[in-house]
Scaffold this motif. Structure first.
Motif, short mmCIF file in Angstrom:
data_model
loop_
_atom_site.label_atom_id
_atom_site.label_comp_id
_atom_site.label_asym_id
_atom_site.label_seq_id
_atom_site.Cartn_x
_atom_site.Cartn_y
_atom_site.Cartn_z
N ALA A 86 5.22 -17.24 -21.62
CA ALA A 86 4.51 -16.23 -20.85
C ALA A 86 4.03 -16.84 -19.56
O ALA A 86 3.68 -18.01 -19.50
N ARG A 87 4.03 -16.04 -18.52
CA ARG A 87 3.46 -16.47 -17.26
C ARG A 87 1.95 -16.40 -17.35
O ARG A 87 1.37 -15.56 -18.03
N CYS A 88 1.30 -17.29 -16.64
CA CYS A 88 -0.15 -17.35 -16.69
C CYS A 88 -0.68 -17.86 -15.38
O CYS A 88 0.06 -18.33 -14.52
N SER A 89 -1.98 -17.77 -15.21
CA SER A 89 -2.64 -18.41 -14.08
C SER A 89 -4.05 -18.77 -14.48
O SER A 89 -4.69 -18.04 -15.23
N ARG A 90 -4.51 -19.90 -14.02
CA ARG A 90 -5.88 -20.28 -14.27
C ARG A 90 -6.79 -19.50 -13.32
O ARG A 90 -6.34 -18.87 -12.38
N VAL A 91 -8.08 -19.58 -13.56
CA VAL A 91 -9.02 -18.84 -12.75
C VAL A 91 -8.88 -19.18 -11.27
O VAL A 91 -8.99 -18.32 -10.40
N PRO B 144 -14.03 -11.77 -19.60
CA PRO B 144 -15.37 -12.38 -19.61
C PRO B 144 -15.42 -13.63 -18.73
O PRO B 144 -14.39 -14.22 -18.39
N ALA B 145 -16.62 -14.03 -18.39
CA ALA B 145 -16.81 -15.18 -17.50
C ALA B 145 -16.29 -16.47 -18.11
O ALA B 145 -15.96 -17.42 -17.38
N SER B 146 -16.18 -16.53 -19.44
CA SER B 146 -15.70 -17.75 -20.11
C SER B 146 -14.19 -17.94 -20.02
O SER B 146 -13.66 -18.97 -20.43
N THR B 147 -13.47 -16.95 -19.46
CA THR B 147 -12.01 -17.02 -19.36
C THR B 147 -11.58 -18.15 -18.42
O THR B 147 -12.09 -18.27 -17.31
N GLU B 148 -10.63 -18.96 -18.86
CA GLU B 148 -10.09 -20.03 -18.03
C GLU B 148 -8.60 -19.88 -17.78
O GLU B 148 -8.03 -20.62 -16.99
N LEU B 149 -7.98 -18.92 -18.46
CA LEU B 149 -6.55 -18.73 -18.30
C LEU B 149 -6.23 -17.25 -18.49
O LEU B 149 -6.75 -16.61 -19.40
N TYR B 150 -5.38 -16.70 -17.60
CA TYR B 150 -4.93 -15.33 -17.74
C TYR B 150 -3.47 -15.35 -18.20
O TYR B 150 -2.64 -16.01 -17.60
N VAL B 151 -3.17 -14.61 -19.25
CA VAL B 151 -1.83 -14.56 -19.80
C VAL B 151 -1.33 -13.12 -19.75
O VAL B 151 -2.03 -12.20 -20.21
N GLN B 152 -0.15 -12.91 -19.19
CA GLN B 152 0.38 -11.54 -19.12
C GLN B 152 0.94 -11.13 -20.47
O GLN B 152 1.83 -11.77 -21.03
N LEU B 153 0.44 -10.00 -21.01
CA LEU B 153 0.82 -9.52 -22.33
C LEU B 153 1.73 -8.32 -22.28
O LEU B 153 2.51 -8.09 -23.19
N GLY B 154 1.63 -7.51 -21.24
CA GLY B 154 2.36 -6.26 -21.19
C GLY B 154 1.58 -5.16 -21.89
O GLY B 154 0.50 -5.38 -22.45
N GLY C 282 -0.49 -1.42 -22.31
CA GLY C 282 -1.56 -0.75 -21.61
C GLY C 282 -2.67 -1.67 -21.16
O GLY C 282 -3.42 -1.35 -20.24
N LYS C 283 -2.82 -2.81 -21.85
CA LYS C 283 -3.80 -3.83 -21.44
C LYS C 283 -3.02 -5.13 -21.23
O LYS C 283 -2.95 -5.97 -22.12
N PRO C 284 -2.45 -5.30 -20.05
CA PRO C 284 -1.48 -6.38 -19.82
C PRO C 284 -2.06 -7.77 -19.56
O PRO C 284 -1.31 -8.73 -19.51
N VAL C 285 -3.36 -7.87 -19.40
CA VAL C 285 -3.95 -9.18 -19.09
C VAL C 285 -4.65 -9.74 -20.32
O VAL C 285 -5.56 -9.12 -20.87
N GLY C 286 -4.22 -10.93 -20.74
CA GLY C 286 -4.88 -11.61 -21.84
C GLY C 286 -5.89 -12.59 -21.30
O GLY C 286 -5.59 -13.39 -20.40
N CYS C 287 -7.10 -12.53 -21.81
CA CYS C 287 -8.18 -13.43 -21.37
C CYS C 287 -8.24 -14.60 -22.36
O CYS C 287 -8.60 -14.41 -23.53
N ALA C 288 -7.87 -15.78 -21.91
CA ALA C 288 -7.79 -16.94 -22.81
C ALA C 288 -8.85 -17.97 -22.50
O ALA C 288 -9.20 -18.19 -21.33
N GLU C 289 -9.33 -18.59 -23.55
CA GLU C 289 -10.36 -19.61 -23.45
C GLU C 289 -9.87 -20.90 -24.14
O GLU C 289 -9.02 -20.84 -25.02
N PRO C 290 -10.41 -22.04 -23.74
CA PRO C 290 -10.00 -23.30 -24.39
C PRO C 290 -10.36 -23.30 -25.87
O PRO C 290 -11.31 -22.66 -26.29
N VAL C 291 -9.54 -24.00 -26.66
CA VAL C 291 -9.82 -24.12 -28.09
C VAL C 291 -10.29 -25.53 -28.41
O VAL C 291 -10.11 -26.44 -27.64
#
Length: 211
Positions: free
Chosen positions: A4-9, A190-200, A202-211
């Motif tokens: 998946a394509r992504c971008s950091r904040v 949310p403000a804690s998001t550090e990575l955006y992942v395209q999901l496709g 109706g809600k195409p943006v995934g908000c990802a946080e470090p694990v």
């Protein structure tokens, strides 16, 4: 394995697709083993469909797994996966497989010997498959399947690209981020998001946080 394509904040927005296919192979030609790429994300149907249903690998039909995939009765000891959705045409142009899909089978050759409706061919298409037994890589956090969903984990695989990893760390690659939520646009993450992942969807943006 899904990419998946992504971008950091702090990166510029990326607006490209979320799926990478392992390859579509002809029914009668070579068959790509799902294990060859380390996932069950995308493969091809076998050269020997058994014709147990009215439609080859129709919904609720089952397939065996070996050198290729063949249709077998779901009561057979050889049955390994069930069709949970079946579509004609190319996967890239058709409906998305349901969330519980573990891998996708591509039916890619006309075969008069296995004609379904008398027109001399088996329709090209794809079958969304669910393993009859564990593991289920298509489940959230499972590290596979044709879609990235909330609950999945990813690792960075290159500039602007991530791939899925099992959230429990059991896979070859360790998870770095987990998709916590899906939104219509990144401003709603949310403000804690550090990575955006395209999901496709109706809600195409995934908000990802470090694990």
């Amino acid at each position: 394995m899904r990419k998946a394509r992504c971008s950091r904040v702090m990166c510029a927005p990326l607006r490209v697709g979320a799926l990478a296919l392992a390859g579509v192979l002809a029914l009668a030609g070579c068959q790509k083993s799902p294990g060859a790429s380390g996932s069950l994300n995308d493969t091809s149907a076998s050269q020997s469909p058994a014709g147990h249903g009215r439609i080859f690998l129709g919904v609720d039909d089952c397939a065996s797994r070996g050198k290729g995939f063949t249709e077998v009765p779901c009561t057979s000891e050889k049955a390994r996966a069930r069709v949970i959705a079946r579509y004609d045409g190319r996967q890239s142009e058709g409906p998305a497989c349901p969330g519980p899909t573990d891998f996708v089978l591509h039916i890619s050759e006309s075969r008069p010997a296995f004609d379904e409706d008398g027109d001399g061919s088996v329709p090209k298409g794809y079958a969304c498959m669910r393993n009859l037994e564990s593991p289920h890589p298509g489940d959230p956090g499972g590290g596979g399947g044709p879609r990235t969903v909330v609950g999945d984990c990813v690792y960075t695989a290159g500039k602007g690209e991530v791939r899925e990893a099992a959230c429990d760390g059991s896979g070859k690659n360790k998870p770095e981020f987990k998709v916590r939520s899906a939104v219509k646009d990144r401003a709603k993450c949310p403000a804690s998001t550090e990575l955006y992942v395209q999901l496709g969807g109706g809600k195409p943006v995934g908000c990802a946080e470090p694990v």
